[in-house]
Write a protein that holds these residues in place. Structure first.
Motif, PDB file in Angstrom:
ATOM      1  N   LYS A   1      12.603  -3.573  -0.201  1.00 31.36           N
ATOM      2  CA  LYS A   1      11.499  -2.610  -0.406  1.00 31.36           C
ATOM      3  C   LYS A   1      10.246  -3.312  -0.928  1.00 31.36           C
ATOM      4  CE  LYS A   1      13.402   1.944  -1.097  1.00 31.36           C
ATOM      5  NZ  LYS A   1      14.133   2.749  -2.038  1.00 31.36           N
ATOM      6  N   GLU A   2      10.460  -4.272  -1.818  1.00 30.29           N
ATOM      7  CA  GLU A   2       9.339  -5.010  -2.395  1.00 30.29           C
ATOM      8  C   GLU A   2       8.688  -5.894  -1.310  1.00 30.29           C
ATOM      9  OE1 GLU A   2       7.735  -4.531  -4.874  1.00 30.29           O
ATOM     10  OE2 GLU A   2       6.748  -6.381  -5.512  1.00 30.29           O
ATOM     11  N   ALA A   3       9.528  -6.478  -0.449  1.00 27.99           N
ATOM     12  CA  ALA A   3       8.980  -7.304   0.640  1.00 27.99           C
ATOM     13  C   ALA A   3       8.122  -6.421   1.556  1.00 27.99           C
ATOM     14  CB  ALA A   3      10.114  -7.949   1.429  1.00 27.99           C
ATOM     15  N   ALA A   4       8.614  -5.211   1.856  1.00 30.06           N
ATOM     16  CA  ALA A   4       7.859  -4.307   2.747  1.00 30.06           C
ATOM     17  C   ALA A   4       6.552  -3.894   2.073  1.00 30.06           C
ATOM     18  CB  ALA A   4       8.714  -3.087   3.081  1.00 30.06           C
ATOM     19  N   ARG A   5       6.601  -3.650   0.755  1.00 32.03           N
ATOM     20  CA  ARG A   5       5.382  -3.232   0.039  1.00 32.03           C
ATOM     21  C   ARG A   5       4.341  -4.354   0.076  1.00 32.03           C
ATOM     22  NH1 ARG A   5       2.637  -3.731  -4.556  1.00 32.03           N
ATOM     23  NH2 ARG A   5       3.990  -5.310  -5.458  1.00 32.03           N
ATOM     24  N   LEU A   6       4.786  -5.575  -0.223  1.00 35.42           N
ATOM     25  CA  LEU A   6       3.838  -6.701  -0.249  1.00 35.42           C
ATOM     26  C   LEU A   6       3.267  -6.966   1.147  1.00 35.42           C
ATOM     27  CD1 LEU A   6       5.743  -9.110  -2.658  1.00 35.42           C
ATOM     28  CD2 LEU A   6       3.511  -8.088  -3.094  1.00 35.42           C
ATOM     29  N   ARG A   7       4.125  -6.847   2.149  1.00 35.77           N
ATOM     30  CA  ARG A   7       3.682  -7.120   3.529  1.00 35.77           C
ATOM     31  C   ARG A   7       2.594  -6.136   3.961  1.00 35.77           C
ATOM     32  NH1 ARG A   7       7.350  -6.979   8.953  1.00 35.77           N
ATOM     33  NH2 ARG A   7       5.811  -7.991  10.297  1.00 35.77           N
ATOM     34  N   ALA A   8       2.673  -4.905   3.416  1.00 26.23           N
ATOM     35  CA  ALA A   8       1.699  -3.880   3.815  1.00 26.23           C
ATOM     36  C   ALA A   8       0.386  -3.995   3.029  1.00 26.23           C
ATOM     37  CB  ALA A   8       2.319  -2.494   3.606  1.00 26.23           C
ATOM     38  N   LEU A   9       0.333  -4.858   2.031  1.00 30.00           N
ATOM     39  CA  LEU A   9      -0.894  -4.973   1.211  1.00 30.00           C
ATOM     40  C   LEU A   9      -2.031  -5.608   2.012  1.00 30.00           C
ATOM     41  CD1 LEU A   9       0.311  -6.452  -2.240  1.00 30.00           C
ATOM     42  CD2 LEU A   9      -0.446  -4.108  -1.780  1.00 30.00           C
ATOM     43  N   PRO A  10      -3.278  -5.274   1.688  1.00 27.12           N
ATOM     44  CA  PRO A  10      -4.397  -6.030   2.276  1.00 27.12           C
ATOM     45  C   PRO A  10      -4.260  -7.503   1.868  1.00 27.12           C
ATOM     46  CG  PRO A  10      -5.180  -4.099   1.050  1.00 27.12           C
ATOM     47  CD  PRO A  10      -3.709  -4.195   0.784  1.00 27.12           C
ATOM     48  N   ALA A  11      -4.723  -8.417   2.762  1.00 30.33           N
ATOM     49  CA  ALA A  11      -4.521  -9.860   2.536  1.00 30.33           C
ATOM     50  C   ALA A  11      -5.025 -10.306   1.162  1.00 30.33           C
ATOM     51  CB  ALA A  11      -5.208 -10.646   3.638  1.00 30.33           C
ATOM     52  N   ALA A  12      -6.162  -9.741   0.709  1.00 29.72           N
ATOM     53  CA  ALA A  12      -6.735 -10.198  -0.568  1.00 29.72           C
ATOM     54  C   ALA A  12      -5.779  -9.865  -1.724  1.00 29.72           C
ATOM     55  CB  ALA A  12      -8.089  -9.540  -0.790  1.00 29.72           C
ATOM     56  N   GLU A  13      -5.160  -8.665  -1.674  1.00 27.53           N
ATOM     57  CA  GLU A  13      -4.236  -8.286  -2.767  1.00 27.53           C
ATOM     58  C   GLU A  13      -2.955  -9.115  -2.722  1.00 27.53           C
ATOM     59  OE1 GLU A  13      -3.507  -4.055  -3.488  1.00 27.53           O
ATOM     60  OE2 GLU A  13      -5.472  -3.692  -2.569  1.00 27.53           O
ATOM     61  N   LEU A  14      -2.489  -9.374  -1.507  1.00 23.85           N
ATOM     62  CA  LEU A  14      -1.285 -10.209  -1.384  1.00 23.85           C
ATOM     63  C   LEU A  14      -1.586 -11.620  -1.923  1.00 23.85           C
ATOM     64  CD1 LEU A  14       1.591 -10.668  -0.449  1.00 23.85           C
ATOM     65  CD2 LEU A  14       0.759 -10.997   1.883  1.00 23.85           C
ATOM     66  N   GLY A  15      -2.790 -12.104  -1.640  1.00 25.47           N
ATOM     67  CA  GLY A  15      -3.208 -13.419  -2.146  1.00 25.47           C
ATOM     68  C   GLY A  15      -3.178 -13.451  -3.674  1.00 25.47           C
ATOM     69  N   LEU A  16      -3.637 -12.356  -4.296  1.00 25.83           N
ATOM     70  CA  LEU A  16      -3.633 -12.308  -5.764  1.00 25.83           C
ATOM     71  C   LEU A  16      -2.200 -12.322  -6.299  1.00 25.83           C
ATOM     72  CD1 LEU A  16      -6.461  -9.689  -6.526  1.00 25.83           C
ATOM     73  CD2 LEU A  16      -6.479 -12.160  -7.014  1.00 25.83           C
ATOM     74  N   ALA A  17      -1.296 -11.587  -5.599  1.00 29.58           N
ATOM     75  CA  ALA A  17       0.108 -11.543  -6.041  1.00 29.58           C
ATOM     76  C   ALA A  17       0.736 -12.942  -5.951  1.00 29.58           C
ATOM     77  CB  ALA A  17       0.892 -10.542  -5.193  1.00 29.58           C
ATOM     78  N   ILE A  18       0.384 -13.679  -4.900  1.00 27.36           N
ATOM     79  CA  ILE A  18       0.939 -15.033  -4.732  1.00 27.36           C
ATOM     80  C   ILE A  18       0.366 -15.964  -5.808  1.00 27.36           C
ATOM     81  CG2 ILE A  18       0.968 -17.038  -3.182  1.00 27.36           C
ATOM     82  CD1 ILE A  18       1.017 -14.930  -0.859  1.00 27.36           C
ATOM     83  N   GLU A  19      -0.928 -15.851  -6.019  1.00 28.16           N
ATOM     84  CA  GLU A  19      -1.560 -16.706  -7.043  1.00 28.16           C
ATOM     85  C   GLU A  19      -0.933 -16.441  -8.410  1.00 28.16           C
ATOM     86  OE1 GLU A  19      -5.851 -16.332  -7.387  1.00 28.16           O
ATOM     87  OE2 GLU A  19      -5.800 -17.524  -9.238  1.00 28.16           O
TER      88      GLU A  19
END
Ligand SMILES: Cc1cc2nc3c(=O)[nH]c(=O)nc-3n(C[C@H](O)[C@H](O)[C@H](O)COP(=O)(O)OP(=O)(O)OC[C@H]3O[C@@H](n4cnc5c(N)ncnc54)[C@H](O)[C@@H]3O)c2cc1C
Length: 402
Positions: free
Chosen positions: A226-244
């Motif tokens: 579920k968490e993978a699906a949530r992150l995958r659906a995020l806009p690229a900028a937000e996903l980038g922040l989560a990775i950082e």
């Protein structure tokens, strides 16, 4: 009907590399697979032994342009558990190597292989799927989906997890799954990676950054589905922040490429890897979750073993090559499958003794250079540490006798 010494079914990385490796002594090879491929944004980390094999096939000079060296691999405990492990860094120079291996994007890797195959006179690229395989005393007849039939003395099943060649031969599989998915993507970052790959061990599984050329890296992030699906659906900028944030800004700001993929984590091994005139390689024989960079490295060892077995044999010997290949590959495939499974389960376990064992193991690795060196050699070339020990012993005996 066209006749070939060998028919390889499947033109992914495993099948394409097998075609090049097995055609080198003048045998006629048919490489059979549909022409179109899904876009593959994944990258593959290949260890030193695999790179050496690509060099013997004369492929490395072209592939190296797309690859990044893995000089250091570090493991950081990213859990909030009671028993946390110390950071462990493995440096290739500790075992006398410039790099443990290289990370290669699949798309240009496949392009290099396609071009080389097209230039090879004794490989016929048949752009069709196989619909049936019938075994005769003197060979196997493949029926293709365009109606053509071809005959081969040896069939290599490289047709992926859902292998029709494997199923047609009546070879059963053992398959299992984990309560996790892998989010797979590539990203650009602000700071240089210094050819270091960093793996954070987290409660949900590993988060592994692997260098690509320039200020770019690939990422395999294992998470609850579920968490993978949530992150995958995020806009690229937000996903980038989560990775950082997950990387504690080690590489500075992150910009994620489009084409983020997610794979449910599962494993599979065939009960046997060959039968009669059939040998199974790559994901037709074994499939892993994408942790520990094992899949294609193991597939290359399948190809090396098959190439070895074929050396000096003629068509008459191919009737039982499947059984010999199976015996040759059992120990390596089973032990790799077990180690990837244990690694993943030890990360997921909330059971305190398991956490203790994992953190004690990493403590030992962090403190003891020789132990680290054995583990590193094992990662680069299975049984390499045993070989090195044997060679060392032989040298000592020789020196004493001299
Ligand atoms: C996210 C991810 C990351 C990974 N990272 C690494 C890594 O870092 N290091 C590593 O060593 N491994 C890694 N792997 C594993 C590696 O990608 C695979 O082992 C590798 O791609 C080999 O796959 P394959 O060629 O066996 O199968 P596939 O790529 O699935 O190819 C199968 C081929 O068979 C063809 N085919 C299927 N059915 C038929 C039919 N009926 N007739 C004819 N052709 C057919 C298909 O068209 C295709 O050409 C990773 C895997 C994943 C999922």
């Amino acid at each position: 009907m066209r006749q070939f010494d060998i028919a390889i079914v499947g033109a992914g990385l495993a099948g394409s590399l097998a075609a090049l490796a097995l055609s080198d002594s003048g045998r006629t090879v048919a490489l059979v697979a549909p022409a179109t491929r899904a876009d593959d944004g994944r990258t593959t980390a290949l260890m030193d032994q695999s790179i050496a094999f690509l060099k013997t096939l004369g492929l490395w000079d072209e592939i190296t342009r797309h690859a990044a060296a893995l000089e250091t691999m570090q493991i950081l405990d990213g859990t909030a558990r009671l028993l946390r492990a110390p950071p462990v860094a493995f440096r290739a120079k500790e075992v006398g190597l410039a790099a443990f291996g290289y990370n290669i994007p699949n798309a240009p890797f496949l392009d290099v292989l396609d071009a080389r195959i097209a230039a090879q006179d004794n490989i016929a690229r048949l752009a069709s799927g196989v619909t049936a395989a019938n075994v005769f005393e003197h060979g196997i007849e493949l029926t293709l989906d365009d109606g053509e039939r071809v005959m081969a003395g040896l069939v290599v099943g490289a047709d992926g997890r859902k292998s029709r060649i494997r199923d047609g031969a009546g070879i059963a599989v053992r398959a299992w799954s984990y309560p996790q998915s892998a989010l797979v993507l590539n990203f650009a970052h602000e700071r240089p990676h210094g050819n270091v790959s960093t793996e954070f061990h987290t409660e949900s599984g590993p988060f592994t950054q692997v260098p690509l050329p320039g200020r770019r890296s690939s990422l395999v992030w294992v998470l609850p589905p579920k968490e993978a699906a949530r992150l995958r659906a995020l806009p690229a900028a937000e996903l980038g922040l989560a990775i950082e944030a997950r990387m504690q800004s080690m590489l500075g700001k992150v910009a994620v490429d489009s084409g983020v993929q997610s794979f449910p984590l599962s494993g599979m091994t065939a009960d046997r890897f060959g039968k009669g005139r059939i040998a199974l390689i790559g994901e037709a024989a074994h499939a892993f979750p994408p942790i520990g960079a094992q899949g294609l490295n193991l597939s290359l060892r399948d190809i090396m073993a098959l190439r070895d077995l074929l050396q000096g044999t003629g068509p008459a010997d191919h009737a039982t090559i499947g059984e010999r290949f199976d015996r040759r590959r059992q120990a390596d495939v089973r032990s790799r499958t077990l180690s990837v499974d244990l690694l993943n389960r030890s990360l997921l376990s909330d059971f305190l003794p398991v956490q203790f064992l994992r953190s004690a193991g990493l403590h030992l690795l962090s403190a003891l250079g020789p132990l680290r060196s054995i583990v590193m050699r094992e990662g680069i070339e299975p049984l390499g540490s045993l070989k090195a020990f044997r060679e060392g012993l032989r040298e000592r005996v020789a020196r004493k006798q001299a």
